[in-house]
Design a protein around this motif. Structure first.
Motif, short mmCIF file in Angstrom:
data_model
loop_
_atom_site.label_atom_id
_atom_site.label_comp_id
_atom_site.label_asym_id
_atom_site.label_seq_id
_atom_site.Cartn_x
_atom_site.Cartn_y
_atom_site.Cartn_z
N ILE A 155 4.69 -3.67 7.50
CA ILE A 155 4.67 -4.52 6.34
C ILE A 155 3.50 -4.45 5.52
O ILE A 155 3.50 -4.71 4.30
N ILE A 156 2.17 -4.12 6.40
CA ILE A 156 0.82 -3.98 5.28
C ILE A 156 1.03 -2.84 4.50
O ILE A 156 0.61 -3.09 3.14
N GLN A 157 1.79 -1.72 4.90
CA GLN A 157 1.98 -0.57 3.92
C GLN A 157 2.87 -1.10 2.69
O GLN A 157 2.49 -0.55 1.62
N THR A 158 3.96 -1.98 3.07
CA THR A 158 4.89 -2.31 1.97
C THR A 158 3.90 -3.04 1.03
O THR A 158 4.33 -3.05 -0.45
N ILE A 159 3.23 -3.81 1.60
CA ILE A 159 2.29 -4.88 0.67
C ILE A 159 1.56 -3.98 -0.20
O ILE A 159 1.32 -4.34 -1.46
N TYR A 160 0.95 -2.95 0.22
CA TYR A 160 0.13 -2.01 -0.29
C TYR A 160 0.73 -1.43 -1.54
O TYR A 160 0.16 -1.34 -2.76
N LYS A 161 1.99 -0.91 -1.32
CA LYS A 161 2.75 -0.15 -2.11
C LYS A 161 3.22 -1.09 -3.25
O LYS A 161 3.09 -0.61 -4.31
N LEU A 162 3.55 -2.27 -2.95
CA LEU A 162 4.21 -3.06 -4.07
C LEU A 162 2.96 -3.77 -4.71
O LEU A 162 3.22 -3.87 -6.08
N SER A 163 1.82 -3.78 -4.31
CA SER A 163 0.76 -4.28 -5.23
C SER A 163 0.44 -3.29 -6.32
O SER A 163 -0.44 -3.58 -7.26
N LYS A 164 0.66 -1.87 -5.89
CA LYS A 164 0.55 -0.95 -6.96
C LYS A 164 1.56 -0.94 -8.04
O LYS A 164 1.08 -0.29 -9.26
N LEU A 165 2.80 -1.74 -8.04
CA LEU A 165 3.64 -1.82 -9.12
C LEU A 165 3.16 -2.62 -10.30
O LEU A 165 2.18 -3.50 -9.93
N GLU A 166 3.89 -2.54 -11.22
CA GLU A 166 3.56 -3.63 -12.35
C GLU A 166 4.24 -4.86 -12.04
O GLU A 166 5.30 -5.04 -11.62
#
Length: 442
Positions: free
Chosen positions: A223-234
Motif C-alpha cells: 500500500i505504501i508503495q502504491t501511495i508513493y507512486k500515485l503521489s508522483k503523478l499529476e
C-alpha cells in the motif's frame, strides 16, 4: 509550432473521469434491466395526485396545445411511490439524499444520463466512497422488475450476478445478499424484501469502504508503495480522493507523504458540486480520520464541507435542509471559537448565510433573533476594521426583516444606520443598495 499543436490535440483528447466512466459498456442484459427500472421509476405516480373531474377535462381539451417533447425524469414523489410498494418507510431526508447524490444539473430530477452515470460509478467504484443510496434501490428493482413482485429469491438474482461477476464469484455475491441460508426451515426458497436486502447491502458497503482499493492487499508495504507512486503523478481531485483513502489504510507513522498537505490541498480545491461534496463528506467523517488529523483541523474540514453543502442546498431551494446544515456548522464553529482557533469574522458570515436562508423560508422573526445575536458578537469585536462591512450588512438585513414584519419605522431606522456605516467606511456597493432600499420604502 507543430509541437504546440500536438500538445493542444493531446489536451483535447484527455477525458474527464465522468467521460471515462460513461465509455464503459454494460452487458446487454444489465443495460436492458437498467432501462426497465428507469422507465418503472418514471411511471410511478403518488396516490395523493388529484384526478381531474369531467368539467376540468373539457376545459383542458379546449385549451390543449401540443406539448414539446419532454425528457423523461423522476423525482422525490416517484421514489416515495415505489418505496411504498416495496414496503419500506424512509425519512423524507433519505429520499432527498438519493436524488441529491446523483442530480448533476441540480434540477431536483434524475434523467436517464444521470441514472446511467450513477449506476456505472457504483459498479466500477473501487474505493467504497461512491454514494449508493439510489444504487441499492435500483439494483433491487433490477432483480425483480420482470417478476411483478417486490421481493427477491436466489433464482431472481442468478442471471444478473453471473453477467457481472462470472462463475468464480457467484457464490460469494449470493452470500452477501442472502447470507448462509438460501432456503426457509420448511425447504422453500428464501425470499427477502427490500428492507432485508438494504440491511445486507449496508453491511457489504461498509466492508467495501473499510477495505477500499486495498481490499485484497494484505501487506502494508504494498500500500505504501502504491501511495508513493500515485503521489508522483499529476494530481487531479479524484486522484487526491484515492490517495487519501489509501493513506487511511496504513498506520499514520508509515505514510510516505505529507498527509496534512494532501488533505489541505484536497479541501482547498473542492467545488460546489454535489458529487464531490458527497465524497468529501464521507472522507472527513471516516472514523480513521481522527488518527490522521488533529481534532481542531478535522473540525475545520467538517466546517468547510458542511458549509459548502448548506450553501448548495440553498441554491437548490432546499431551504429547510440548508438551515439545518448551517445550524450544525455554527455548532462546529463554536467548538473552535471556545479555544480561539476560529475567526469570528467567518463565524458571523456563517450566521448571515443562515439569516438569508431563514428569511427566504419566511421565518422573519427567527431571522431577526439571529441578527440580534450577530449584533452582540460584533459589539464585542469593534476593534476589527473588517467588522464594519459585516455590521453594515447586519443592519441592512435587520431593516429587511422589520420591513417583512410590517414595522416600517424600525426598518427605516436600521436602513439609515447601515447607510451611515457604508458612507463612513466607503462601502460604495453597499451604499447604493441601501439607498435604493430606503427610497423604495419611503
Amino acid at each position: 509550432m507543430n509541437s504546440r499543436v500536438d500538445e493542444k490535440k493531446k489536451a483535447k483528447q484527455v477525458k474527464t473521469l465522468e467521460e471515462t466512466i460513461m465509455d464503459q459498456q454494460l452487458e446487454t442484459l444489465e443495460n436492458s434491466r437498467l432501462k426497465q427500472v428507469f422507465e418503472h421509476l418514471v411511471s410511478q405516480v403518488p396516490k395523493q395526485v388529484k384526478q381531474p373531474d369531467s368539467q376540468d377535462l373539457k376545459k383542458r381539451k379546449k385549451n390543449f396545445k401540443e406539448p414539446e417533447q419532454e425528457v423523461p425524469t423522476f423525482g422525490i414523489a416517484n421514489i416515495e411511490a415505489i418505496l411504498e410498494k416495496v414496503g419500506y418507510t424512509p425519512e423524507r431526508d433519505e429520499i432527498e439524499q438519493m436524488i441529491w447524490e446523483v442530480d448533476e444539473d441540480l434540477d431536483n430530477r434524475v434523467s436517464w444520463y444521470e441514472f446511467e452515470l450513477m449506476f456505472k460509478r457504483c459498479i466500477y467504484d473501487q474505493t467504497g466512497l461512491e454514494p449508493r443510496n439510489l444504487f441499492n434501490l435500483t439494483q433491487f428493482l433490477m432483480y425483480c422488475v420482470n417478476q411483478h413482485k417486490y421481493s427477491i429469491t436466489v433464482e431472481d438474482t442468478l442471471e444478473l450476478i453471473y453477467v457481472r461477476h462470472k462463475r468464480q464469484n457467484l457464490d460469494e455475491e449470493i452470500f452477501k445478499i442472502f447470507g448462509s441460508d438460501e432456503k426457509t426451515a420448511d425447504g422453500q426458497e428464501k425470499a427477502i424484501d427490500y428492507k432485508e436486502y438494504l440491511s445486507q447491502m449496508k453491511k457489504k458497503d461498509f466492508n467495501n469502504r473499510i477495505s477500499g482499493y486495498t481490499k485484497r492487499v494484505i501487506m502494508t508495504d504494498k500500500i505504501i508503495q502504491t501511495i508513493y507512486k500515485l503521489s508522483k503523478l499529476e494530481q487531479q481531485l479524484h486522484h487526491k480522493e484515492t490517495l487519501i483513502l489509501l493513506c487511511l489504510q496504513v498506520p499514520p507513522t508509515q505514510i510516505p507523504i505529507d498527509f496534512q498537505a494532501l488533505m489541505f490541498e484536497y479541501m482547498r480545491n473542492l467545488e460546489q458540486d454535489n458529487h464531490q461534496l458527497s465524497v468529501a463528506y464521507n472522507l472527513v467523517y471516516d472514523k480513521r480520520m481522527k488518527l490522521m488529523v488533529p481534532e481542531d483541523q478535522l473540525i475545520m474540514y467538517k466546517i468547510m464541507v458542511c458549509k459548502a453543502i448548506g450553501i448548495l442546498y440553498k441554491r437548490m431551494q432546499k431551504l429547510q435542509l440548508s438551515i439545518q446544515t448551517l445550524k450544525y456548522v455554527i455548532k462546529l464553529e463554536q467548538q473552535l471559537i471556545k479555544y480561539n482557533k476560529y475567526e469570528m469574522l467567518e463565524h458571523i458570515q456563517t450566521r448571515l448565510s443562515l439569516v438569508a436562508g431563514l428569511s427566504k423560508n419566511q421565518n422573519h422573526q427567527v431571522a431577526l433573533n439571529q441578527l440580534k445575536l450577530i449584533q452582540n458578537l460584533i459589539e464585542n469585536h469593534q476593534n476589527d476594521p473588517k467588522m464594519k462591512r459585516l455590521e453594515c450588512i447586519m443592519y441592512y438585513n435587520m431593516g429587511v426583516e422589520w420591513e417583512h414584519l410590517l414595522e416600517r419605522e424600525h426598518a427605516v431606522l436600521n436602513f439609515e444606520i447601515a447607510l451611515t456605516i457604508s458612507q463612513n467606511h466607503k462601502l460604495e456597493e453597499l451604499e447604493a443598495m441601501i439607498s435604493k432600499a430606503i427610497k423604495l420604502l419611503k
